[in-house]
Design a protein around this motif. Structure first.
Motif, PDB file in Angstrom:
ATOM      1  N   GLY A 103      49.157  23.434  -3.776  1.00 40.77           N
ATOM      2  CA  GLY A 103      48.005  23.471  -4.677  1.00 40.77           C
ATOM      3  C   GLY A 103      48.114  24.612  -5.657  1.00 40.77           C
ATOM      4  N   ASP A 104      47.145  25.514  -5.617  1.00 41.80           N
ATOM      5  CA  ASP A 104      47.073  26.619  -6.562  1.00 41.80           C
ATOM      6  C   ASP A 104      48.375  27.430  -6.552  1.00 41.80           C
ATOM      7  OD1 ASP A 104      45.077  28.525  -8.168  1.00 41.80           O
ATOM      8  OD2 ASP A 104      46.342  29.757  -6.875  1.00 41.80           O
ATOM      9  N   PRO A 105      49.022  27.588  -7.709  1.00 44.25           N
ATOM     10  CA  PRO A 105      50.309  28.294  -7.741  1.00 44.25           C
ATOM     11  C   PRO A 105      50.227  29.729  -7.234  1.00 44.25           C
ATOM     12  CG  PRO A 105      49.977  27.068  -9.777  1.00 44.25           C
ATOM     13  CD  PRO A 105      48.683  27.012  -9.035  1.00 44.25           C
ATOM     14  N   ASP A 106      49.127  30.417  -7.536  1.00 49.22           N
ATOM     15  CA  ASP A 106      49.000  31.805  -7.073  1.00 49.22           C
ATOM     16  C   ASP A 106      48.909  31.866  -5.550  1.00 49.22           C
ATOM     17  OD1 ASP A 106      49.091  32.770  -9.657  1.00 49.22           O
ATOM     18  OD2 ASP A 106      46.908  32.791  -9.893  1.00 49.22           O
ATOM     19  N   LEU A 107      48.165  30.941  -4.948  1.00 51.82           N
ATOM     20  CA  LEU A 107      48.075  30.920  -3.496  1.00 51.82           C
ATOM     21  C   LEU A 107      49.409  30.525  -2.869  1.00 51.82           C
ATOM     22  CD1 LEU A 107      44.556  29.320  -2.844  1.00 51.82           C
ATOM     23  CD2 LEU A 107      45.280  31.658  -2.317  1.00 51.82           C
ATOM     24  N   GLN A 108      50.090  29.562  -3.470  1.00 48.24           N
ATOM     25  CA  GLN A 108      51.410  29.186  -2.959  1.00 48.24           C
ATOM     26  C   GLN A 108      52.332  30.404  -2.937  1.00 48.24           C
ATOM     27  OE1 GLN A 108      51.741  24.474  -4.376  1.00 48.24           O
ATOM     28  NE2 GLN A 108      53.071  26.004  -5.273  1.00 48.24           N
ATOM     29  N   ARG A 109      52.319  31.135  -4.047  1.00 42.66           N
ATOM     30  CA  ARG A 109      53.190  32.309  -4.165  1.00 42.66           C
ATOM     31  C   ARG A 109      52.795  33.368  -3.137  1.00 42.66           C
ATOM     32  NH1 ARG A 109      51.830  33.405  -8.889  1.00 42.66           N
ATOM     33  NH2 ARG A 109      53.076  31.724  -9.787  1.00 42.66           N
ATOM     34  N   ALA A 110      51.507  33.578  -2.946  1.00 38.32           N
ATOM     35  CA  ALA A 110      51.049  34.609  -2.016  1.00 38.32           C
ATOM     36  C   ALA A 110      51.463  34.284  -0.586  1.00 38.32           C
ATOM     37  CB  ALA A 110      49.530  34.748  -2.111  1.00 38.32           C
ATOM     38  N   TYR A 111      51.375  33.020  -0.202  1.00 37.65           N
ATOM     39  CA  TYR A 111      51.765  32.658   1.164  1.00 37.65           C
ATOM     40  C   TYR A 111      53.276  32.678   1.336  1.00 37.65           C
ATOM     41  CZ  TYR A 111      47.111  31.735   2.926  1.00 37.65           C
ATOM     42  OH  TYR A 111      45.817  31.886   3.354  1.00 37.65           O
ATOM     43  N   MET A 112      54.011  32.303   0.300  1.00 37.85           N
ATOM     44  CA  MET A 112      55.465  32.421   0.389  1.00 37.85           C
ATOM     45  C   MET A 112      55.872  33.889   0.510  1.00 37.85           C
ATOM     46  SD  MET A 112      56.810  29.421   0.440  1.00 37.85           S
ATOM     47  CE  MET A 112      58.530  29.737   0.037  1.00 37.85           C
ATOM     48  N   ASP A 113      55.185  34.775  -0.217  1.00 41.77           N
ATOM     49  CA  ASP A 113      55.466  36.213  -0.100  1.00 41.77           C
ATOM     50  C   ASP A 113      55.129  36.713   1.296  1.00 41.77           C
ATOM     51  OD1 ASP A 113      56.263  36.269  -2.727  1.00 41.77           O
ATOM     52  OD2 ASP A 113      54.383  37.114  -3.505  1.00 41.77           O
ATOM     53  N   ALA A 114      54.035  36.185   1.878  1.00 43.22           N
ATOM     54  CA  ALA A 114      53.668  36.588   3.237  1.00 43.22           C
ATOM     55  C   ALA A 114      54.734  36.166   4.233  1.00 43.22           C
ATOM     56  CB  ALA A 114      52.316  35.981   3.616  1.00 43.22           C
ATOM     57  N   ALA A 115      55.288  34.965   4.045  1.00 41.92           N
ATOM     58  CA  ALA A 115      56.351  34.505   4.940  1.00 41.92           C
ATOM     59  C   ALA A 115      57.597  35.379   4.803  1.00 41.92           C
ATOM     60  CB  ALA A 115      56.683  33.046   4.648  1.00 41.92           C
ATOM     61  N   ALA A 116      57.918  35.739   3.551  1.00 38.80           N
ATOM     62  CA  ALA A 116      59.088  36.591   3.332  1.00 38.80           C
ATOM     63  C   ALA A 116      58.874  37.990   3.907  1.00 38.80           C
ATOM     64  CB  ALA A 116      59.383  36.685   1.831  1.00 38.80           C
TER      65      ALA A 116
END
Length: 532
Positions: free
Chosen positions: A329-342
Motif C-alpha cells: 500500500g502506502d509507499p512510505d509505510l512499505q519503506r518503513a517496514y522494509m527498513d525495520a526488517a533490515a
C-alpha cells in the motif's frame, strides 16, 4: 428467492480486498438456505480465465461499445460476466492503471455494470429474473437508481456499504454521461461536496441499506465515521441494518487447510507449532518456539493504523517478540517496514504484496495478529485469526468490537476472552495491549491456550448472517416499478426510457425528509474517490 449480486470483485475469480471474499462466500451460504443467487461481475481477464466455458445470454450496445453477457460457473458460483472489452479488458487492477492511478473512466465502467444489473432486475436474462438486486459498494451504487427508471415491475433493491471511505466521487460534468438529470443533484440526492457520490446513490435510492457490522452501522451515523454522509445514512435509519460479515469456513479451517504444513484443532493444537516454525523460516526469522510471533496481514494504509504499530515495534522486539508482515500500500509505510526488517534481522520479516498461501500460513503459524485500525467496517482478518486460534489484538471499532472479546480480568474469570482490545487508537494503548499479550504468553501459557480454544469456538461462518439477509429479502415489499419517493417531483419526458435498466435518469427523488439531511452534520470528506 432469486437474488442477483452486483459487485466489482468476487473471490476466487478476482480479488483486491475483503469485498471479494464476501461476494464469493455469501451467495453460497444463501444457496444452502434455499436461495438462488447469481453474481454479476465485469469480465476482467482474470474472470474470463477462471470461468472457462460460458454461454452467451445477452448482447447489447452500451456506453459506446458492444457488451455481451456470459453465463458460467466457477467454484460453486453461478456467474453472469459482463463482457465489455473496451471497459474491462485492461492491465492493472479492477480500479487502477498499472501505475497505481485510478482509471479515469471508472465511473463509466461501473455505471455500465449498474445499468446491466438494472436491466436484469427489470427484464431478466435467459428466462431468469431476480426478486432482489443486491448491490455492493460504490461500484454498484447506481444500480438502485437506475432501477427507479422502470415503468414496469422490477426487482427490489438492497445496497451494502462495505467501506464508507471509498465513495466513487465523480465531478458534476459527468451528470449527462451517467444519465442523471440535474434535479437529482441536491443535498437529498447525489450531491456530495460539489460533486456526485455513487456510494450515496446506493444509500439514497435502494429499498434497504446494510453495512457489514452492527457497530459500524452505528458509527456511520456520526460525524467521526460518516465521512460526510452521516446525514444520508441517518435519513435511512428505519431501512438501515448492520449484518456482520462471516468467512468461508470451508476455505479457512485449520482442521482441513491444505495450504499449511500441519493441520490442527482446539483439542490438539500441536500442529500449530509446526506451522509456526514454517512461518518463521519463510519470513527469515529465527526459528525459536519460545518467542511469540505477531503477524500483520493488511493493506498498508492510514485506515489500518500501521503507522502506530511502527512506534510500538521496538518494545515488541525488546520484550522477545517477532513480527511478520504481509501487505502492500502506502509507499512510505512499505519503506518503513522494509527498513525495520533490515534493522532487525531474525526478528522482523516483511513481504510486500499479497500471497494467499502465505496468508494462510501466517494465520496458522502466528501466535497473535495485530489490527490497530482507526476504523474497520467489519474486518475479515480477525475472523480468520479466531478460526486459527491466533489471538487478535484489535482496536475497539466497527466489526473488530463486535467479534473480539477482550481478555480482561472479568473475561478471564468467566473464561470468555478471545483476544485483546484497546481504545483509543494510539501508540500508548496499542503498546499496553501488546504488553498484556506478551505477559500472558510468557507468564501464563495455560491461560493463553484457553484463549486460543475460546477463539476457535467462535461462530465465524456465514450461516447466521445469511439467515438475516434472507429474512431481509423476504421483508421487502412486493415487486414494483420505481415509484417516486416524492411524487410531486417534476416529471421529465426524457427521464423514463423504455429500456429502464439503461442508465439515463430516475423517476424517484431521495427519501430523506429534511432538505438538508445529508448536510447537517457532514464534515469535509477525507477519502479518495475510487479506491477498492
Amino acid at each position: 428467492m432469486r437474488v442477483l449480486f452486483v459487485a466489482s470483485e468476487c473471490y476466487p475469480l478476482i480479488k483486491t480486498g475483503g469485498l471479494a471474499d464476501v461476494v464469493g462466500a455469501l451467495p453460497q451460504a444463501l444457496g444452502r438456505l434455499g436461495a438462488e443467487v447469481r453474481v454479476l461481475l465485469p469480465n476482467y481477464p482474470e474472470v474470463a480465465g477462471a470461468l472457462g466455458g460460458t454461454r452467451v445470454v445477452g448482447r447489447f450496445r452500451e456506453r459506446g461499445g458492444d457488451v455481451t453477457l456470459l453465463a458460467g460457473e466457477a467454484s460453486g458460483l453461478d456467474v453472469i460476466a459482463l463482457d465489455a472489452p473496451h471497459l474491462f479488458d485492461r492491465p492493472g487492477s479492477p480500479y487502477h492503471m498499472p501505475d497505481g492511478q485510478d482509471w479515469p473512466d471508472n465511473h463509466v465502467r461501473f455505471a455500465t455494470l449498474s445499468g446491466i444489473a438494472a436491466r436484469i432486475g427489470c427484464e431478466g436474462v435467459a428466462g431468469w429474473r431476480p426478486d432482489v438486486v443486491h448491490a455492493h459498494d460504490w461500484q454498484a451504487g447506481l444500480a438502485p437508481f437506475y432501477i427507479r427508471l422502470a415503468t414496469v415491475p422490477c426487482a427490489r433493491t438492497v445496497f451494502t456499504i462495505h467501506n464508507m471511505a471509498y465513495q466513487g466521487v465523480v465531478p458534476t460534468t459527468e451528470l449527462d454521461t451517467l444519465g442523471i438529470p440535474s434535479r437529482f443533484y441536491t443535498a437529498d440526492g447525489m450531491e456530495y461536496w460539489g460533486a456526485l457520490s455513487l456510494l450515496k446513490s446506493g444509500i439514497v435510492y435502494s429499498d434497504r441499506v446494510t453495512t457489514v457490522s452492527p457497530t459500524y452501522a452505528q458509527e456511520l451515523r456520526t460525524g467521526e465515521f460518516g465521512m460526510g454522509l452521516e446525514g444520508a445514512v441517518s435519513a435511512r435509519a428505519k431501512d438501515f441494518a448492520g449484518i456482520l460479515n462471516g468467512i468461508d469456513d470451508t476455505v479457512w479451517n485449520p482442521r482441513t487447510d491444505r495450504l499449511i504444513p500441519a493441520t490442527y484443532s482446539p483439542r490438539d493444537l500441536s500442529g500449530k507449532a509446526a506451522d509456526k516454525a514454517a512461518l518463521q523460516a519463510a519470513f527469515g526469522l529465527d526459528v525459536d518456539p519460545s518467542r511469540p510471533v505477531f503477524t500483520v496481514i493488511s493493506r498498508l494504509a492510514y485506515q489500518k493504523g500501521l503507522d502506530i504499530l511502527l512506534a510500538v515495534l521496538p518494545e515488541l522486539i525488546e520484550r522477545g517478540g517477532q513480527l511478520v508482515l504481509l501487505g502492500s500500500g502506502d509507499p512510505d509505510l512499505q519503506r518503513a517496514y522494509m527498513d525495520a526488517a533490515a534493522g532487525h534481522p531474525g526478528r522482523v520479516g516483511v513481504r510486500i504484496g499479497y500471497d494467499e498461501s502465505l496468508s494462510h500460513l501466517a494465520q496458522a503459524g502466528a501466535d497473535a495478529i495485530i489490527i490497530p485500525s482507526r476504523f474497520e467496517p467489519c474486518g475479515l482478518t480477525q475472523l480468520y485469526a479466531l478460526a486459527y486460534g491466533t489471538l487478535p489484538i484489535v482496536a475497539r471499532t466497527g466489526g473488530l468490537a463486535d467479534t473480539v472479546i477482550d481478555a480482561n480480568d472479568a473475561a478471564l474469570a468467566r473464561n470468555i476472552g478471545t483476544g485483546f482490545v484497546f481504545y483509543p487508537v494510539n501508540a500508548d494503548r496499542l503498546r499496553f495491549a501488546v504488553e498484556r499479550a506478551i505477559a500472558l504468553w510468557y507468564g501464563a501459557p495455560e491461560v493463553w491456550r484457553r484463549l486460543q480454544v475460546n477463539a476457535m469456538a467462535q461462530p465465524v461462518g456465514w450461516h447466521a448472517s445469511a439467515e438475516r439477509y434472507l429474512d431481509l429479502y423476504r421483508s421487502l415489499p412486493g415487486e414494483g416499478a420505481g415509484a417516486p419517493a416524492q411524487p410531486e417531483a417534476p416529471a421529465e419526458k426524457s427521464a423514463a426510457p423504455k429500456k429502464p435498466a439503461r442508465p439515463r435518469a430516475a423517476t424517484a427523488a431521495p427519501k430523506a425528509k429534511p432538505a438538508t439531511a445529508a448536510r447537517k452534520s457532514r464534515k469535509s470528506p477525507t477519502s479518495g474517490k475510487n479506491g477498492g
